[in-house]
Design an enzyme around this catalytic site. Structure first.
Site, short mmCIF file in Angstrom:
data_model
loop_
_atom_site.label_atom_id
_atom_site.label_comp_id
_atom_site.label_asym_id
_atom_site.label_seq_id
_atom_site.Cartn_x
_atom_site.Cartn_y
_atom_site.Cartn_z
N SER A 12 0.86 -1.18 0.00
CA SER A 12 0.00 0.00 0.00
C SER A 12 0.90 1.23 0.00
CB SER A 12 -0.94 -0.01 1.22
OG SER A 12 -0.21 -0.18 2.42
N GLU A 14 1.27 5.59 0.77
CA GLU A 14 0.74 6.76 1.47
C GLU A 14 1.10 8.03 0.72
OE1 GLU A 14 0.86 7.12 5.84
OE2 GLU A 14 1.99 8.97 5.49
N ASP A 105 -2.35 15.61 16.10
CA ASP A 105 -1.79 16.77 16.81
C ASP A 105 -2.60 18.00 16.47
OD1 ASP A 105 0.43 15.31 17.87
OD2 ASP A 105 1.35 15.41 15.88
N PHE A 210 13.12 14.11 9.96
CA PHE A 210 11.93 13.32 10.30
C PHE A 210 12.19 12.42 11.49
CE2 PHE A 210 10.03 13.24 5.72
CZ PHE A 210 9.66 14.57 5.88
N HIS A 260 3.84 -1.04 3.71
CA HIS A 260 3.17 0.24 3.48
C HIS A 260 4.24 1.29 3.22
CE1 HIS A 260 -0.09 3.19 3.83
NE2 HIS A 260 0.73 3.92 4.58
#
Length: 279
Positions: A12, A14, A105, A210, A260
């Protein structure tokens, strides 16, 4: 047990909502290239406090219209029951069958507020209001959520999401720790699929940024190699492909239920990883 038929191994992808008409037009090509890998679904992220909701739903609709199953990320912090019910009903009307349920958030400057405190509250609410319409994905943190009080507390929080009705989970990206997490939840009697989240390495400064923000550990040997390449983009990408391909091969051979990919709205690195993996 290892997956024998690599072509059937679930993947999959994103994406995040594009901000401009030009970006949206370019992303159509990115999606079409990735669709060739026959993803199980494509997910679209949801900004802090629902700040990208319109863009998220627009891309989700586009993916659905292109004949691919779309999963909308959906965060609940700061939201009311009425608003969440309305937005989920909109997704249901669009034919969306999969939700990535997150606490999320709030944008800076906002108080907590709202009628949901945890992702487990959102999962329970979706189940109560919509029954089994949605397949509910939740987040998993192999290296422990940055705000968790302890690894055990994090596992218990994950267990609460599962008991509330989660069907499966997608992890934060990682370079180790996956099996330790899976063994931890299995010890709690949890058997839902936990799909590894995979971050292609294409930009070392971006990866460092990140990772510092999310708590994802970059092994020292990887960090040192990336630093040694300096601004040599080609070497960084070649090294990154080798590292992530090996990680994916290990995960697949040891029984991970799928992969993913965090595409960063680009297709090149993810396509090459899929090609190397025979997907």
């Amino acid at each position: 047990m290892a997956q024998n038929d690599s072509t059937a191994f679930p993947v999959s992808f994103e994406f995040f909502p594009t901000k401009t008409a030009e970006g949206a037009a370019k992303h159509v090509n990115v999606r079409q290239e990735l669709y060739a890998r026959k993803p199980e679904f494509c997910s679209v992220t949801y900004g802090a406090g629902g700040s990208t909701q319109e863009g998220t739903f627009r891309m989700v609709q586009a993916i659905q219209d292109e004949g691919v199953a779309a999963a909308s990320h959906f965060s609940c912090v700061g939201a009311t029951h009425a608003k969440v019910r309305e937005e989920l009903a909109q997704l249901q009307t669009m034919g969306v069958k999969r939700i990535v349920a997150l606490r999320g958030d709030l944008p800076s400057g906002y108080g907590l507020g709202g009628e949901f405190q945890y992702a487990s509250d959102l999962v329970a609410f979706i189940r109560k209001e919509f029954g089994d319409w949605f397949h509910i994905e939740v987040a998993a943190y192999p290296e422990t959520h940055p705000q968790a009080k302890s690894p055990d507390a994090d596992l218990q929080a994950f267990a609460t999401k599962v008991k509330a009705g989660a069907d499966s989970a997608i992890t934060q990206y990682f370079f180790n720790a996956y099996y330790r997490f899976v063994e931890g939840i299995q010890a709690l009697g949890i058997q839902i699929p936990v799909v590894p989240g995979i971050m292609p390495i294409t930009n070392s400064s971006q990866l460092m940024r990140f990772s510092d923000a999310t708590g994802a550990e970059i092994p020292r040997w990887i960090r040192l190699r990336l630093q040694a390449f300096g601004d040599d983009v080609a070497s960084i990408r070649a090294f990154g492909l080798d590292v992530v391909t090996h990680l994916c091969e290990q995960l697949r051979s040891q029984g991970a239920p799928g992969l993913h990919f965090y595409t960063m709205n680009q297709s090149t690195a993810t396509l090459e990883l899929c090609r190397r993996l025979g997907l």
